[in-house]
Design an enzyme around this catalytic site. Structure first.
Site, PDB file in Angstrom:
ATOM      1  N   ILE A 192     -13.448  42.209  67.671  1.00 16.86           N
ATOM      2  CA  ILE A 192     -14.127  43.609  67.536  1.00 16.86           C
ATOM      3  C   ILE A 192     -14.329  43.818  66.507  1.00 16.86           C
ATOM      4  O   ILE A 192     -13.550  44.564  65.683  1.00 16.86           O
ATOM      5  CB  ILE A 192     -13.330  44.058  68.757  1.00 16.86           C
ATOM      6  CG1 ILE A 192     -12.769  43.720  69.595  1.00 16.86           C
ATOM      7  CG2 ILE A 192     -13.966  45.544  68.566  1.00 16.86           C
ATOM      8  CD1 ILE A 192     -13.862  43.494  70.827  1.00 16.86           C
ATOM      9  N   HIS A 193     -15.080  43.196  65.526  1.00 14.51           N
ATOM     10  CA  HIS A 193     -14.901  43.061  64.274  1.00 14.51           C
ATOM     11  C   HIS A 193     -15.257  44.854  63.447  1.00 14.51           C
ATOM     12  O   HIS A 193     -14.782  45.051  63.134  1.00 14.51           O
ATOM     13  CB  HIS A 193     -16.730  42.279  64.111  1.00 14.51           C
ATOM     14  CG  HIS A 193     -16.908  41.077  64.203  1.00 14.51           C
ATOM     15  ND1 HIS A 193     -15.865  40.321  63.261  1.00 14.51           N
ATOM     16  CD2 HIS A 193     -17.143  40.085  64.974  1.00 14.51           C
ATOM     17  CE1 HIS A 193     -16.520  39.249  63.580  1.00 14.51           C
ATOM     18  NE2 HIS A 193     -16.504  38.577  65.126  1.00 14.51           N
ATOM     19  N   ASP A 194     -16.015  45.823  64.506  1.00 14.88           N
ATOM     20  CA  ASP A 194     -16.990  46.985  63.840  1.00 14.88           C
ATOM     21  C   ASP A 194     -15.926  47.933  64.300  1.00 14.88           C
ATOM     22  O   ASP A 194     -15.340  48.661  63.725  1.00 14.88           O
ATOM     23  CB  ASP A 194     -18.126  47.232  64.560  1.00 14.88           C
ATOM     24  CG  ASP A 194     -19.321  45.927  64.449  1.00 14.88           C
ATOM     25  OD1 ASP A 194     -19.074  45.277  63.330  1.00 14.88           O
ATOM     26  OD2 ASP A 194     -20.276  46.618  65.185  1.00 14.88           O
TER      27      ASP A 194
END
Ligand code: BDR
Ligand code: CA
Length: 332
Positions: free
Chosen positions: A241-243
């Protein structure tokens, strides 16, 4: 009060970033000034529809929102339906709606209210930011806190052996932004954001904490697609969940390690398109243009997100949501 402009391309992990920011807005910790979208995971208009719907499902119907530029500065647009689904939200489709296009005016309005506590966070390709630096250099120069998700710094890419997706989609934009930087931009590269892994058990807990929040109903189906994608590419039934991590880092809500660097981005070569080249030792004798995030306390980041989910639940259980006309909808 901290104010935020989010430029995103929802996108499943962008959706988690929106959920977090909406919760902080409810809690009075930040003011979400506006949300704009880039073309990346899906096209910019679809991203704007998605963002509007996610915000509505999080109790924020009235945040100024607009679609940004329709494609990269110089290259044709590539989207990634295999990663985020045909419309960008996995197995869920946001309803059609009218989308505004005055994205740069929204940014200018926000900048004119003051920049000391204003954070511009980019979780999609850097197209709008690069265009803004070209079109409105005097406003760009006022931005003091810019955070960008992108790049892989001396680390394997997720799109080519050396390139991360956001930088690969619009490498010219990424290059221009770091060339134009007047103060180091916080860069959350893949090296760190890949650590922000969501497991199915945690998703269950998140949905429980969201309680009556309308987005809770759909989050499982949105995320199931992302779990399956990660499984298909050999990462296991989980999702990066990079963002969300990028937003937490931007707001200082998670402890990080970092280093200053001067970075450049390769825009044209077929094999190395979107690759970050980083001078970590000052050998180019150029001022640092990036604060590269090299690590983050991931367990604490998830705790902060879970607290935010509980804030949503409180909002939808109380009078604030009623005043905003939400209860009838939730009870239907
Ligand atoms: C980035 O690429 C996109 O698919 C995600 O939304 C994230 O911003 C990760 O490489
Ligand atoms: Ca994104």
């Amino acid at each position: 009060m901290t104010r935020v402009i989010l430029d995103c391309d929802p996108g499943i992990d962008d959706t988690y970033a929106l959920i977090y920011l909406a919760a902080l807005n409810h809690a009075g910790r930040i003011e979400l000034d506006c949300v704009t979208t880039s073309a990346g995971n899906v096209d910019a208009q679809q991203c704007a529809r998605n963002a509007a719907w996610v915000l509505t499902q999080c109790g924020l119907r009235t945040i100024p929102l607009a679609a940004g530029l329709p494609g990269p500065l110089k290259l044709p647009l590539t989207t990634t339906p295999e990663t985020h689904g045909d419309t960008g939200l996995g197995y869920v489709t946001a309803p059609e709606r009218h989308v505004e296009h005055d994205w740069d005016l929204l940014w200018i309005d926000s900048i004119e209210r003051g920049t000391e506590d204003l954070h511009l966070i980019v979780t999609g390709p850097a197209t709008n930011l690069a265009a803004f630096a070209r079109l409105h250099p005097e406003h760009f120069a006022k931005l003091e806190h810019i955070t960008v998700m992108g790049g892989a710094v001396n680390y394997p890419g997720n799109t080519t052996p050396t390139a991360e997706w956001n930088f690969w989609v619009d490498p010219h934009a990424a290059q221009e932004v770091f060339t134009a930087a007047h103060t180091p931009i916080t860069l959350c590269p893949l090296n760190t954001t890949e650590q922000m892994v969501l497991e199915p058990e945690r998703l269950e807990m998140i949905v429980e904490k969201l309680g009556p929040t309308p987005i809770a109903e759909d989050l499982k189906e949105i995320t199931r697609f992302y779990f399956e994608f990660h499984e298909d590419v050999g990462e296991g039934y989980r999702a990066q969940i990079h963002d969300l991590l990028t937003v937490l880092v931007a707001l200082g809500d998670v402890a990080t390690s970092d280093c200053l660097a001067t970075i450049d981005v390769e825009p044209t070569s077929e094999l190395t398109r979107g690759t970050v080249v980083a001078d970590l030792r000052g050998m180019w004798e150029r001022e640092p243009n990036a604060r590269v995030i090299t690590g983050a306390e991931i367990a604490k980041a998830w705790e902060a997100f879970e607290r935010a989910c509980a804030t949503h639940s409180d909002f939808f259980s109380g009078d604030a949501a009623l005043a905003a006309g939400y209860h009838r909808k939730a009870e239907d």
